[in-house]
Motif scaffolding. Structure first.
Motif, PDB file in Angstrom:
ATOM      1  N   ILE A  32       0.780  -1.325  -0.096  1.00 37.88           N
ATOM      2  CA  ILE A  32       0.005  -0.136   0.309  1.00 37.88           C
ATOM      3  C   ILE A  32       0.705   1.541   0.123  1.00 37.88           C
ATOM      4  N   VAL A  33       2.476   0.529   0.649  1.00 46.72           N
ATOM      5  CA  VAL A  33       2.834   2.504   1.377  1.00 46.72           C
ATOM      6  C   VAL A  33       3.455   2.460  -0.506  1.00 46.72           C
ATOM      7  N   GLY A  34       4.005   1.221  -1.029  1.00 45.73           N
ATOM      8  CA  GLY A  34       4.932   2.178  -2.583  1.00 45.73           C
ATOM      9  C   GLY A  34       4.206   2.399  -3.323  1.00 45.73           C
ATOM     10  N   VAL A  35       2.410   1.623  -3.320  1.00 47.00           N
ATOM     11  CA  VAL A  35       1.590   2.159  -4.513  1.00 47.00           C
ATOM     12  C   VAL A  35       1.226   3.565  -4.334  1.00 47.00           C
ATOM     13  N   TRP A  36       0.675   4.098  -2.867  1.00 46.72           N
ATOM     14  CA  TRP A  36       0.870   5.252  -2.633  1.00 46.72           C
ATOM     15  C   TRP A  36       2.361   6.678  -3.564  1.00 46.72           C
ATOM     16  N   LEU A  37       3.217   5.734  -2.938  1.00 46.01           N
ATOM     17  CA  LEU A  37       4.707   6.205  -2.873  1.00 46.01           C
ATOM     18  C   LEU A  37       4.410   6.788  -5.045  1.00 46.01           C
ATOM     19  N   ILE A  38       4.396   5.582  -5.031  1.00 49.55           N
ATOM     20  CA  ILE A  38       4.567   6.078  -7.089  1.00 49.55           C
ATOM     21  C   ILE A  38       2.734   6.498  -7.303  1.00 49.55           C
ATOM     22  N   ALA A  39       1.984   6.575  -6.594  1.00 50.09           N
ATOM     23  CA  ALA A  39       1.464   7.589  -7.540  1.00 50.09           C
ATOM     24  C   ALA A  39       1.058   9.067  -6.447  1.00 50.09           C
ATOM     25  N   LYS A  40       1.915   9.106  -5.841  1.00 49.02           N
ATOM     26  CA  LYS A  40       2.697  10.862  -5.735  1.00 49.02           C
ATOM     27  C   LYS A  40       3.931  11.473  -6.598  1.00 49.02           C
ATOM     28  N   PHE A  41       4.920   9.845  -7.358  1.00 45.95           N
ATOM     29  CA  PHE A  41       5.958  10.665  -7.600  1.00 45.95           C
ATOM     30  C   PHE A  41       4.625  10.577  -8.828  1.00 45.95           C
ATOM     31  N   CYS A  42       4.091   9.895  -9.659  1.00 42.04           N
ATOM     32  CA  CYS A  42       3.272  10.264 -10.948  1.00 42.04           C
ATOM     33  C   CYS A  42       2.314  11.469 -11.051  1.00 42.04           C
ATOM     34  N   GLU A  43       2.224  12.150  -9.847  1.00 38.43           N
ATOM     35  CA  GLU A  43       1.231  13.214  -9.687  1.00 38.43           C
ATOM     36  C   GLU A  43       2.464  14.467 -10.615  1.00 38.43           C
ATOM     37  N   ALA A  44       4.321  14.351  -9.049  1.00 40.22           N
ATOM     38  CA  ALA A  44       4.737  15.130  -8.344  1.00 40.22           C
ATOM     39  C   ALA A  44       5.731  15.282 -10.913  1.00 40.22           C
ATOM     40  N   PHE A  45       5.233  14.329 -11.436  1.00 37.80           N
ATOM     41  CA  PHE A  45       6.182  14.112 -12.791  1.00 37.80           C
ATOM     42  C   PHE A  45       5.161  13.645 -13.604  1.00 37.80           C
ATOM     43  N   PRO A  46       4.231  14.452 -14.291  1.00 39.36           N
ATOM     44  CA  PRO A  46       3.704  13.355 -14.772  1.00 39.36           C
ATOM     45  C   PRO A  46       3.467  13.493 -16.559  1.00 39.36           C
ATOM     46  N   GLY A  47       5.109  13.792 -16.362  1.00 39.55           N
ATOM     47  CA  GLY A  47       6.115  13.958 -17.891  1.00 39.55           C
ATOM     48  C   GLY A  47       4.577  14.121 -19.036  1.00 39.55           C
ATOM     49  N   GLU A  48       5.329  14.076 -20.240  1.00 41.56           N
ATOM     50  CA  GLU A  48       4.510  14.759 -21.991  1.00 41.56           C
ATOM     51  C   GLU A  48       3.491  13.852 -22.172  1.00 41.56           C
ATOM     52  N   PRO A  49       2.200  15.266 -22.423  1.00 39.65           N
ATOM     53  CA  PRO A  49       1.192  14.581 -22.700  1.00 39.65           C
ATOM     54  C   PRO A  49       0.935  13.490 -24.113  1.00 39.65           C
ATOM     55  N   GLU A  50       0.634  12.605 -23.902  1.00 42.55           N
ATOM     56  CA  GLU A  50       1.196  11.379 -25.518  1.00 42.55           C
ATOM     57  C   GLU A  50       0.190  12.082 -26.828  1.00 42.55           C
ATOM     58  N   THR A  51       0.346  12.613 -27.939  1.00 42.86           N
ATOM     59  CA  THR A  51       0.444  12.816 -28.880  1.00 42.86           C
ATOM     60  C   THR A  51      -0.008  12.007 -29.728  1.00 42.86           C
TER      61      THR A  51
END
Length: 90
Positions: A32-51
């Motif tokens: 649960i903590v790992g999934v939560w950390l991955i979610a926070k990481f993805c929110e902080a670094f959303p990446g480039e939108p796919e075109t």
């Protein structure tokens, strides 16, 4: 079978059950903590939108006259079959 052996077996079973439950609880908590950390990481670094790649379409070619006639005859046959089916199932 003596009473001591039964009680010692029960203690061993209880210990094994407790160790197993603690292990499962710890694993699920880490998951649960790992999934939560991955979610926070993805929110902080959303990446480039796919075109979406643009597809160049060629202009529509008109259908030959024979294909139009075949199409209309197929549509007429299907329409007649549906009409007959509906009439026979009333």
């Amino acid at each position: 079978m003596a009473a001591e052996s039964v009680s010692s077996q029960l203690m061993e079973a209880a210990t094994l059950m407790l160790v197993g439950m603690v292990f499962v609880f710890a694993f699920l908590s880490l998951l649960i903590v790992g999934v939560w950390l991955i979610a926070k990481f993805c929110e902080a670094f959303p990446g480039e939108p796919e075109t979406q790649p643009s597809v160049k379409r060629s202009p529509a070619k008109p259908m030959p006259a024979t294909a139009k006639e075949e199409n209309s005859s197929v549509v007429a046959a299907i329409t007649a079959a549906v009409h007959m089916h509906r009439q026979s199932n009333k």
